[in-house]
Design an enzyme around this catalytic site. Structure first.
Site, short mmCIF file in Angstrom:
data_model
loop_
_atom_site.label_atom_id
_atom_site.label_comp_id
_atom_site.label_asym_id
_atom_site.label_seq_id
_atom_site.Cartn_x
_atom_site.Cartn_y
_atom_site.Cartn_z
N ARG A 1 11.29 9.80 4.01
CA ARG A 1 10.58 8.66 3.41
C ARG A 1 10.99 7.35 4.07
O ARG A 1 10.17 6.47 4.32
CB ARG A 1 10.91 8.60 1.91
CG ARG A 1 10.02 7.64 1.13
CD ARG A 1 8.68 8.22 0.96
NE ARG A 1 7.64 7.29 0.65
CZ ARG A 1 6.42 7.71 0.33
NH1 ARG A 1 6.16 9.01 0.29
NH2 ARG A 1 5.47 6.84 0.08
N HIS B 1 -7.74 -2.02 -9.57
CA HIS B 1 -7.49 -0.89 -10.47
C HIS B 1 -8.74 -0.66 -11.31
O HIS B 1 -9.31 -1.63 -11.84
CB HIS B 1 -6.27 -1.16 -11.35
CG HIS B 1 -5.95 -0.02 -12.27
ND1 HIS B 1 -5.33 1.13 -11.83
CD2 HIS B 1 -6.22 0.16 -13.58
CE1 HIS B 1 -5.21 1.97 -12.85
NE2 HIS B 1 -5.75 1.42 -13.92
N ASP C 1 3.52 -6.16 -7.85
CA ASP C 1 4.96 -6.43 -7.91
C ASP C 1 5.68 -5.08 -7.94
O ASP C 1 5.07 -4.05 -7.61
CB ASP C 1 5.30 -7.31 -9.13
CG ASP C 1 4.95 -6.63 -10.45
OD1 ASP C 1 4.97 -7.32 -11.49
OD2 ASP C 1 4.66 -5.41 -10.44
#
Ligand code: GRF
Length: 197
Positions: free
Chosen positions: A66, A110, A147
Site C-alpha cells: 500500500r 456523493h 478531510d
C-alpha cells in the site's frame, strides 16, 4: 486558470459532465490536466483519452504494498500539480499525506444528501438501496470537501431528487446522477474556478 485532476474508478459519467462543462464554457477558467484511475478497465479512462486528456492508471495491484501505491499516486499528483482534485466515483482510500498536502483542495461527489446514507460502506448502488429501504421521499447528491473522515468534510453544494413509487436502485441512481450529480459537481468546480481570491 484552475488546473484540476479528476480521480475515477468507474464509468466516468461525472467526468464526462466536467469535460462537457469545460468544453461548453459552463465551467469557466478550468483545465483538466489529468485523469487518474485505480482501475485499468474504467471507461472513464476511455472518456479522457477520447478528449485528449492525459489519462493514468495507478492500481494498488501493480505495487508491492500500500505504501508503494500511495507514493506512486502522490508522485503523479505532484507531477500534474493540480489546484483542485476532484473525486468522481473514486473508490480508493486516500493516503493521509494527500489530505494534508491538498487540504481544502480535494472535493468529492456523493450520491445522497449527506448526512444521510453516507460513511463507510455507502457507495454506488448501496446508497440507493438503503434510501429505498428506509422509504425516504427525497434523496439527492452532495459535493463536499474531503478531510480525514469518510464523507465528513464541509458541504459545498446539494441538490434534492424525488424518489418515485416503483423506483429500483438502478433507476434511482440514474435519476440522481442526471438531475443532481451532473449539475452540482460542474457548478461547484466553476464556482471554485471563478472565486476571487
Ligand atoms: C456516482 O454515482 C457518484 O455519486 C459516486 O460514484 C458514482 C460514479 O459514477 N461517487 P461515474 O463513474 O461518474 O459514472
Amino acid at each position: 486558470m484552475l488546473n484540476i485532476v479528476v480521480c475515477v474508478s468507474g464509468g466516468g459519467t461525472n467526468l464526462q459532465a466536467i469535460i462537457d462543462g469545460v468544453k461548453s464554457g459552463t465551467i469557466r477558467n478550468t483545465r483538466i490536466v489529468g485523469v487518474i484511475s485505480n482501475n485499468a478497465g474504467a471507461y472513464a479512462l476511455t472518456r479522457a483519452k477520447e478528449n485528449e486528456i492525459p489519462a493514468f492508471c495507478i492500481s494498488p495491484k501493480d505495487y508491492a504494498d500500500r505504501e508503494a501505491f500511495n507514493q506512486a499516486f502522490l508522485d503523479k499528483l505532484a507531477e500534474l500539480a493540480p489546484d483542485l482534485i476532484v473525486l468522481a466515483g473514486f473508490l480508493v482510500i486516500l493516503p493521509k499525506q494527500m489530505i494534508a498536502t491538498y487540504r481544502d483542495r480535494i472535493i468529492n461527489i456523493h450520491p445522497s444528501l449527506i448526512p444521510s446514507f453516507c460513511g463507510t460502506g455507502f457507495y454506488g448502488l448501496k446508497v440507493h438501496e438503503e434510501a429505498l429501504k428506509r422509504g425516504v421521499k427525497v434523496t439527492g447528491a452532495t459535493v463536499h470537501y474531503v478531510d480525514e473522515g469518510t464523507d465528513t468534510g464541509t458541504i459545498i453544494a446539494q441538490k434534492a431528487v424525488e424518489v418515485l413509487p416503483g423506483d429500483t436502485p438502478e433507476v434511482l441512481q440514474r435519476r440522481v446522477m442526471e438531475q443532481a450529480e451532473w449539475v452540482i459537481l460542474p457548478k461547484a468546480i466553476d464556482e471554485i474556478a471563478t472565486r476571487t481570491k
